[in-house]
Enzyme design. Structure first.
Site, PDB file in Angstrom:
ATOM      1  N   ASP A 277      -1.758   7.753  31.465  1.00 38.89           N
ATOM      2  CA  ASP A 277      -1.828   8.037  32.705  1.00 38.89           C
ATOM      3  C   ASP A 277      -0.194   8.642  33.352  1.00 38.89           C
ATOM      4  OD1 ASP A 277      -3.020   9.158  35.464  1.00 38.89           O
ATOM      5  OD2 ASP A 277      -2.762   7.439  35.575  1.00 38.89           O
TER       6      ASP A 277
ATOM      7  N   HIS B  23       5.136 -10.964  -5.519  1.00 43.16           N
ATOM      8  CA  HIS B  23       4.439 -11.475  -6.219  1.00 43.16           C
ATOM      9  C   HIS B  23       5.178 -12.033  -7.794  1.00 43.16           C
ATOM     10  CE1 HIS B  23       8.327  -9.866  -8.188  1.00 43.16           C
ATOM     11  NE2 HIS B  23       8.866  -9.311  -6.640  1.00 43.16           N
TER      12      HIS B  23
ATOM     13  N   GLU C 297      10.209  -3.818  -0.439  1.00 42.87           N
ATOM     14  CA  GLU C 297      11.221  -4.264  -1.165  1.00 42.87           C
ATOM     15  C   GLU C 297      12.395  -3.390  -0.554  1.00 42.87           C
ATOM     16  OE1 GLU C 297      13.824  -6.853  -0.510  1.00 42.87           O
ATOM     17  OE2 GLU C 297      12.788  -7.779  -2.500  1.00 42.87           O
TER      18      GLU C 297
END
Length: 377
Positions: A10, A181, A257
């Site tokens: 708005d 990982h 990374e």
């Protein structure tokens, strides 16, 4: 699947033209939860200009959360809705560049427009009025609660309640299970391995580690979604875990990374020998970059914060396995604790280790687990 957002926008002008401002709210399309807000005092302008500016701000806020998202725009301005839907021509010269700017935020076909009555657009209207009030008082509008943590600004967190229980009125927290990982050939040699290097695969030991982590996560039985960095070693780790959990993997660029530039593939000692000044600067400032890199820990803080907020918006109240790398995981832990930037160098994160952070509806966070490797013993 890409996110789905609802943008409510708005704008208003006290005089038309007169002192003007806009407001925009971005909601999760599935839950209706507010995930971003924007507002600004824009000086002397008309209602229609302010409405278009609110639309642009809302679209940009949604794009920052997920560039692949689909967006349903809802406004109480029939003019803007009909013009952006292509049913009405844009005759006024002031509106044409604003409409073109709005169309450039997302590709054609990913945004739909719908009219709503004013009473259903009260949040965006409130923000627009707050912006106008602030502007006329000589101030900038400030959000009540920032959605994204700025670079180098610690997230203020309250002390956890006794017994580590979430307050009843805050509902179910969102839990990030942060999995680094598994090993690659570079990991045991402690060589820099970022997003600008060779993107190595998991080694045989790394796959074994990922399988052990997957078994431990399956035994806990609480993970409901998997999100991962798109790099090869995180994809492979996430896919092993997701297969064991019976889930699909969603990839998030913000979890990559850091780009270590000319340091990629080198040990710390080799970097110290070849680039001593750059290494000293990097260790002393989050705004310093590795030699030849375009990314600092400050920029990582921003993109990791954006990635976090996107995941929180999509999976509110759920437990999400987030598979990433040393630097992004440490950054998320640091932000959760409200710790200083140099704390990144004081954390140990082993390959395939697990951390856990819970996020509450009031914006607070609590670290529940750090560098757990019990599943690898």
């Amino acid at each position: 699947m890409p996110a789905r957002f609802v943008v409510e926008a708005d704008g208003g002008s006290r005089g038309n033209p007169g002192p003007a401002g806009y407001g925009a709210v971005v909601r999760d399309g599935d839950t209706g939860q507010v995930v971003a807000e924007a507002a600004e005092f824009i000086g002397h302008a008309t209602n229609n200009v302010a409405e278009y500016r609110g639309l642009i701000a809302g679209l940009r806020a949604a794009h920052a959360l997920d560039p692949e998202a689909s967006v349903d725009v809802r406004m109480d301005s029939k003019l803007v809705v009909e013009q952006m839907s292509g049913r009405w021509k844009i005759k006024h010269p002031d509106m044409r560049p604003l409409a073109a700017e709005a169309r450039e935020v997302f590709p054609a076909g990913r945004v739909t427009y719908g009219w709503i009555p004013r009473e259903r657009n009260k949040d965006a209207d409130r923000l627009a009025n707050e912006a106008m009030d602030a502007g006329q008082a000589g101030r900038q509008w400030e959000p009540r609660k920032p959605v994204v943590v700025a670079d180098d600004v610690p997230l203020e967190t309250a002390a956890p309640k006794a017994g580590w229980a979430a307050p009843a009125d805050l509902g179910t927290p969102t839990t990030f299970v942060l999995l680094r990982h598994g090993e690659t050939p570079l990991t045991p040699e402690k060589r820099f391995s970022g997003s600008g290097g060779s993107d190595p695969e998991l080694s045989d030991k790394g796959r074994w580690q990922a399988e052990r982590a997957a078994e431990a996560l399956a035994a806990r039985g609480s993970v409901q979604a998997v999100v991962a960095s798109p790099m090869r070693r995180t994809r492979q780790t996430a896919e092993i875990a997701a297969a064991r959990l019976g889930l699909e993997v969603r990839y998030e660029e913000g979890l990559r990374e850091v780009d270590f530039g000319a340091w990629e593939g080198l040990t710390f000692a080799e970097v110290q020998q070849r680039h001593p000044d750059d290494l000293t600067a990097w260790l002393g400032s989050t705004k310093a970059r590795p030699t030849g890199s375009t990314e600092s820990f400050a920029s990582l803080t921003h993109r990791a914060g954006v990635a976090r907020d996107k995941i929180l918006a999509r999976y509110a109240g759920k437990t999400v396995l987030v598979v990433s790398h040393v630097s992004p995981i440490k950054t998320l832990v640091r932000l959760a604790l409200g710790a200083p930037p140099d704390s990144l160098f004081r954390m140990e994160l082993s390959a395939a280790s697990i951390c856990a952070v819970q996020y509450y509806a009031d914006g607070n966070a609590s670290l529940r687990l750090l560098n757990d490797t019990s599943h690898l013993r």
